[in-house]
Every structure is written in structure tokens, then in C-alpha cells.
Motif scaffolding. Structure first.
Motif, PDB file in Angstrom:
ATOM      1  N   GLN A 188      48.943 120.712 -28.553  1.00 39.07           N
ATOM      2  CA  GLN A 188      48.355 120.681 -29.906  1.00 39.07           C
ATOM      3  C   GLN A 188      48.893 119.484 -30.691  1.00 39.07           C
ATOM      4  O   GLN A 188      48.145 118.771 -31.363  1.00 39.07           O
ATOM      5  CB  GLN A 188      48.691 121.972 -30.658  1.00 39.07           C
ATOM      6  CG  GLN A 188      48.080 123.222 -30.075  1.00 39.07           C
ATOM      7  CD  GLN A 188      48.644 124.479 -30.734  1.00 39.07           C
ATOM      8  OE1 GLN A 188      49.208 124.448 -31.824  1.00 39.07           O
ATOM      9  NE2 GLN A 188      48.501 125.594 -30.053  1.00 39.07           N
ATOM     10  N   ILE A 189      50.209 119.276 -30.597  1.00 43.35           N
ATOM     11  CA  ILE A 189      50.846 118.171 -31.336  1.00 43.35           C
ATOM     12  C   ILE A 189      50.303 116.833 -30.857  1.00 43.35           C
ATOM     13  O   ILE A 189      50.043 115.927 -31.657  1.00 43.35           O
ATOM     14  CB  ILE A 189      52.387 118.240 -31.178  1.00 43.35           C
ATOM     15  CG1 ILE A 189      52.941 119.467 -31.906  1.00 43.35           C
ATOM     16  CG2 ILE A 189      53.066 116.963 -31.684  1.00 43.35           C
ATOM     17  CD1 ILE A 189      54.374 119.819 -31.552  1.00 43.35           C
ATOM     18  N   ARG A 190      50.097 116.719 -29.552  1.00 46.32           N
ATOM     19  CA  ARG A 190      49.670 115.446 -28.974  1.00 46.32           C
ATOM     20  C   ARG A 190      48.207 115.103 -29.305  1.00 46.32           C
ATOM     21  O   ARG A 190      47.767 113.978 -29.104  1.00 46.32           O
ATOM     22  CB  ARG A 190      49.901 115.451 -27.458  1.00 46.32           C
ATOM     23  CG  ARG A 190      51.383 115.367 -27.107  1.00 46.32           C
ATOM     24  CD  ARG A 190      51.619 115.582 -25.619  1.00 46.32           C
ATOM     25  NE  ARG A 190      51.143 114.453 -24.834  1.00 46.32           N
ATOM     26  CZ  ARG A 190      51.887 113.385 -24.528  1.00 46.32           C
ATOM     27  NH1 ARG A 190      53.145 113.305 -24.951  1.00 46.32           N
ATOM     28  NH2 ARG A 190      51.386 112.398 -23.797  1.00 46.32           N
ATOM     29  N   LEU A 191      47.459 116.060 -29.829  1.00 47.35           N
ATOM     30  CA  LEU A 191      46.112 115.760 -30.330  1.00 47.35           C
ATOM     31  C   LEU A 191      46.184 114.928 -31.608  1.00 47.35           C
ATOM     32  O   LEU A 191      45.259 114.192 -31.943  1.00 47.35           O
ATOM     33  CB  LEU A 191      45.337 117.064 -30.604  1.00 47.35           C
ATOM     34  CG  LEU A 191      44.991 117.925 -29.390  1.00 47.35           C
ATOM     35  CD1 LEU A 191      44.372 119.241 -29.849  1.00 47.35           C
ATOM     36  CD2 LEU A 191      44.047 117.185 -28.437  1.00 47.35           C
ATOM     37  N   VAL A 192      47.312 115.067 -32.304  1.00 47.70           N
ATOM     38  CA  VAL A 192      47.514 114.369 -33.586  1.00 47.70           C
ATOM     39  C   VAL A 192      48.417 113.150 -33.417  1.00 47.70           C
ATOM     40  O   VAL A 192      48.187 112.096 -34.000  1.00 47.70           O
ATOM     41  CB  VAL A 192      48.127 115.336 -34.629  1.00 47.70           C
ATOM     42  CG1 VAL A 192      48.279 114.660 -35.985  1.00 47.70           C
ATOM     43  CG2 VAL A 192      47.286 116.600 -34.745  1.00 47.70           C
ATOM     44  N   GLU A 193      49.482 113.326 -32.602  1.00 51.72           N
ATOM     45  CA  GLU A 193      50.439 112.238 -32.345  1.00 51.72           C
ATOM     46  C   GLU A 193      50.379 111.868 -30.862  1.00 51.72           C
ATOM     47  O   GLU A 193      50.639 112.711 -30.010  1.00 51.72           O
ATOM     48  CB  GLU A 193      51.873 112.685 -32.692  1.00 51.72           C
ATOM     49  CG  GLU A 193      52.162 112.831 -34.158  1.00 51.72           C
ATOM     50  CD  GLU A 193      53.604 113.274 -34.388  1.00 51.72           C
ATOM     51  OE1 GLU A 193      54.529 112.590 -33.900  1.00 51.72           O
ATOM     52  OE2 GLU A 193      53.794 114.311 -35.036  1.00 51.72           O
ATOM     53  N   HIS A 197      57.988 112.289 -30.756  1.00 52.41           N
ATOM     54  CA  HIS A 197      59.416 112.321 -30.420  1.00 52.41           C
ATOM     55  C   HIS A 197      59.827 113.790 -30.334  1.00 52.41           C
ATOM     56  O   HIS A 197      59.771 114.508 -31.342  1.00 52.41           O
ATOM     57  CB  HIS A 197      60.238 111.610 -31.483  1.00 52.41           C
ATOM     58  CG  HIS A 197      59.876 110.167 -31.649  1.00 52.41           C
ATOM     59  ND1 HIS A 197      59.941 109.261 -30.619  1.00 52.41           N
ATOM     60  CD2 HIS A 197      59.438 109.473 -32.730  1.00 52.41           C
ATOM     61  CE1 HIS A 197      59.560 108.074 -31.046  1.00 52.41           C
ATOM     62  NE2 HIS A 197      59.238 108.168 -32.322  1.00 52.41           N
ATOM     63  N   VAL A 198      60.255 114.223 -29.154  1.00 55.23           N
ATOM     64  CA  VAL A 198      60.502 115.655 -28.912  1.00 55.23           C
ATOM     65  C   VAL A 198      61.914 115.878 -28.380  1.00 55.23           C
ATOM     66  O   VAL A 198      62.363 115.169 -27.473  1.00 55.23           O
ATOM     67  CB  VAL A 198      59.472 116.227 -27.900  1.00 55.23           C
ATOM     68  CG1 VAL A 198      59.691 117.728 -27.699  1.00 55.23           C
ATOM     69  CG2 VAL A 198      58.048 115.950 -28.365  1.00 55.23           C
ATOM     70  N   LEU A 199      62.583 116.878 -28.948  1.00 54.00           N
ATOM     71  CA  LEU A 199      63.886 117.343 -28.460  1.00 54.00           C
ATOM     72  C   LEU A 199      63.741 118.820 -28.107  1.00 54.00           C
ATOM     73  O   LEU A 199      63.373 119.632 -28.970  1.00 54.00           O
ATOM     74  CB  LEU A 199      64.953 117.188 -29.547  1.00 54.00           C
ATOM     75  CG  LEU A 199      65.285 115.765 -30.020  1.00 54.00           C
ATOM     76  CD1 LEU A 199      66.017 115.813 -31.350  1.00 54.00           C
ATOM     77  CD2 LEU A 199      66.135 115.053 -28.976  1.00 54.00           C
ATOM     78  N   ILE A 200      63.999 119.160 -26.847  1.00 54.90           N
ATOM     79  CA  ILE A 200      63.953 120.560 -26.408  1.00 54.90           C
ATOM     80  C   ILE A 200      65.368 120.947 -26.011  1.00 54.90           C
ATOM     81  O   ILE A 200      65.919 120.436 -25.044  1.00 54.90           O
ATOM     82  CB  ILE A 200      62.997 120.748 -25.216  1.00 54.90           C
ATOM     83  CG1 ILE A 200      61.593 120.245 -25.572  1.00 54.90           C
ATOM     84  CG2 ILE A 200      62.934 122.212 -24.810  1.00 54.90           C
ATOM     85  CD1 ILE A 200      60.615 120.288 -24.411  1.00 54.90           C
ATOM     86  N   MET A 201      65.967 121.824 -26.790  1.00 57.95           N
ATOM     87  CA  MET A 201      67.366 122.189 -26.542  1.00 57.95           C
ATOM     88  C   MET A 201      67.492 123.701 -26.403  1.00 57.95           C
ATOM     89  O   MET A 201      66.665 124.457 -26.891  1.00 57.95           O
ATOM     90  CB  MET A 201      68.254 121.702 -27.702  1.00 57.95           C
ATOM     91  CG  MET A 201      67.900 122.289 -29.051  1.00 57.95           C
ATOM     92  SD  MET A 201      69.063 121.772 -30.343  1.00 57.95           S
ATOM     93  CE  MET A 201      68.591 120.074 -30.602  1.00 57.95           C
ATOM     94  N   GLY A 202      68.546 124.127 -25.700  1.00 55.92           N
ATOM     95  CA  GLY A 202      68.749 125.562 -25.632  1.00 55.92           C
ATOM     96  C   GLY A 202      69.602 126.010 -24.469  1.00 55.92           C
ATOM     97  O   GLY A 202      70.062 125.221 -23.647  1.00 55.92           O
TER      98      GLY A 202
END
Length: 313
Positions: A188-193, A197-202
Motif C-alpha cells: 500500500q505504501i509503495r503505491l504512494v512512495e 525508507h523502511v525499518l523493520i525491528m523486533g
């Protein structure tokens, strides 16, 4: 080194207050519960964790983290207690937190230094998985936060994926579903951007080579700088003498660019200073935890924090 910023993740090992909440399974962490969780122990833990968080990145000569994802916190009360400790209160951290449907009431949160990060929006992504009986397995939501890190828009996902308690293979489908939940949000985000810049942490309850993490990596959108950190002699947690690296921070390829003003990935580390380790005995060198089963040990957490350094060009 003002242009270098620490991004951290830390599983805080059951940071509960001492108040009995009728809506969750927190009875063990009350004064009369299994863990005999008294105010003195609770306050000692928040003080120790605050000291640890303030020191993440110190080994590289850097300021305390600008972003800290955390897992295993009970509620807003414990966050405010933690961020109000002497080691952290002068750093002016804000936080994003939602109560999740986890049966034990443990949640994730994102702490951020207000001078470096501005929250634009946030939400929780429900992880919809069933148990072996076909009933919904109520587990932690995935926390999503969009914000400006030193002016640059970033998308942060804070995770605490379903545990392996019933066996790694039997529960793998739940963690793979968590990976797909993140991918759906990113689509969904990539339809707009075009290049977010993505950080996936956990705490993913899976190592870098597990199927769930591979599911994220197979999109071709990410690098996992934590991959090379796991070894037979070091990880972020240790179970029965075997190291794991369930705690990871994965970054999008966009953090490899070096345009002026942009953040680029510099280094990834496990933060395992001497004070966070068991000092002697058979568990020497492993995380100095709060409890070993029922026995109160008075340590910090059963996980080491992990962090990475972003350089602002």
C-alpha cells in the motif's frame, strides 16, 4: 559525531507493574503471584533498563538512541515509569504505544527522541492467525509508525512475533503470516512512495535464516545487516547454551544511498557489555536476566539489545 544516529530494539523481559489487571493474565507479576513481583523489584528493573537503554551505542562513542523499539511491556504506566527514570528523563523521549490483544497483556512500543523524530501517523496491524483448533490465536499486533527522522520520512514496524513455545516447526506459519502482514502494508505504501525508507525491528522469534525472515527478504526490498552477527558464541539470547538472533533490525535498500540529507546504513551490532551479562558460572556471558524460572536473579533482561547506526549524509 552528530551526523550518526543509533536505532535500537530491546526485548525488556516482562516489564509488568505490580497492579493486578482483571482483563489480562498478569497474576504472576503481582505481589502475591508466582513471581512475588513487589514494588522494590519493579522499580529496580525500570532503573536498570533505563540505564541500559541510555548506554546503547556508547561503545561506538555515540549519543543514546534516537529510536528504540521495545517488546514485553505491559502498559503506558510502565513506559512512563521507565522514561521518567534519571538515566532517560533528560533525553525527552516520546512514545507510541497501543494495547494489543495478547492474552498476557504484553505489547510493543516505539520510543523516540523528540528533537530527532516527529510522528506523522501510527496504527496497529492485527496479526490474524488461528491455533491448531481453528480458533483465533490472540497475539501481539505489529506496531506501525510513520514519521520524520531528522526531516526524512521513514516507516517503522515494531514486532514481537508469535513464540516457538509449541515447537518451531508447528508455529512457523504464524511468523510467516506476520511477514505477509508487513508486506501487505508496504505494498500500500509503495503505491504512494516508490522507494520508501523502511525499518523493520523486533523480536521475531526466528533467526535471520528462518522461513519468515526469508519471506521478507524475497521481496527484494531489504537488506538484513544482522545476518552476519549470529555465531555459535554470540547472539541476542541464549537458550540451553545455544545462541539465537531473534532480535533484528532489517532496513530497506533505500538506506544504501548517499544523497545529501539522506540517512545511510553504517553498522549493525549486538549491545552486550559486561554489565548486561552473567558474570560467572555455567551461564557466564549470557544475558543477565530478571528471572530464571521462578528464581529472582535481579538482572536486566533475557535478551541483549541490538542496534544499528545510520549516518546522515
Amino acid at each position: 559525531m552528530e551526523n550518526q544516529h543509533v536505532i535500537a530494539f530491546y526485548n525488556l523481559e516482562n516489564l509488568f507493574d505490580t497492579i493486578d489487571d482483571a482483563h489480562i493474565l498478569d497474576d504472576d507479576f503481582t505481589k502475591k503471584g508466582f513471581k512475588k513481583w513487589k514494588n522494590k523489584r519493579y522499580l529496580a528493573k525500570t532503573r536498570k533498563l533505563a540505564n541500559a537503554i541510555a548506554k546503547i551505542g556508547e561503545d561506538e562513542g555515540l549519543a543514546p538512541p534516537v529510536l528504540v523499539g521495545v517488546a514485553e511491556i505491559e502498559n503506558k504506566r510502565v513506559i512512563e515509569r521507565l522514561l521518567g527514570e534519571d538515566a532517560l528523563k533528560h533525553l525527552d523521549y516520546g512514545y507510541v504505544h497501543y494495547d494489543s490483544p495478547d492474552e498476557r497483556g504484553i505489547d510493543t512500543a516505539l520510543f523516540y527522541r523528540k528533537e530527532n523524530f516527529e510522528v506523522m501517523e501510527s496504527e496497529t496491524l492485527a496479526l490474524l492467525v488461528n491455533n491448531e483448533f481453528g480458533d483465533r490465536d490472540f497475539t501481539r499486533d505489529i506496531l506501525y509508525v510513520k514519521g520524520r527522522l531528522n526531516g526524512e520520512v521513514v516507516h517503522v514496524f515494531v514486532n514481537h512475533w508469535p513464540s516457538r513455545r509449541d515447537g518451531a516447526k508447528l508455529t512457523a506459519y504464524k511468523r510467516i503470516a506476520a511477514a505477509h502482514t508487513i508486506i501487505e502494508k508496504l505494498e500500500q505504501i509503495r503505491l504512494v512512495e516508490e522507494e520508501p525508507h523502511v525499518l523493520i525491528m523486533g523480536d521475531f522469534n526466528d533467526d535471520p535464516n528462518s522461513e519468515s525472515i526469508k519471506t521478507l527478504m524475497q521481496t527484494g526490498w531489504f537488506i538484513n545487516p544482522m545476518q552476519k552477527l549470529l555465531s555459535p558464541t554470540l547472539g541476542s539470547a541464549n537458550y540451553r547454551g545455544k545462541w539465537s538472533l531473534f532480535d533484528q533490525i532489517i532496513v530497506s535498500h533505500s538506506f544504501l544511498n548517499h544523497e545529501p540529507g539522506a540517512h545511510s546504513f553504517s553498522k549493525a551490532k549486538i549491545f552486550a557489555p559486561h554489565f548486561l551479562q552473567e558474570w560467572k558460572g555455567r551461564y557466564k556471558g549470557t544475558p543477565f536476566r530478571t528471572f530464571g524460572g521462578k528464581k529472582y536473579l535481579g538482572g536486566y533482561s533475557d535478551h541483549f539489545p541490538v542496534y544499528l547506526i545510520l549516518k546522515q549524509n
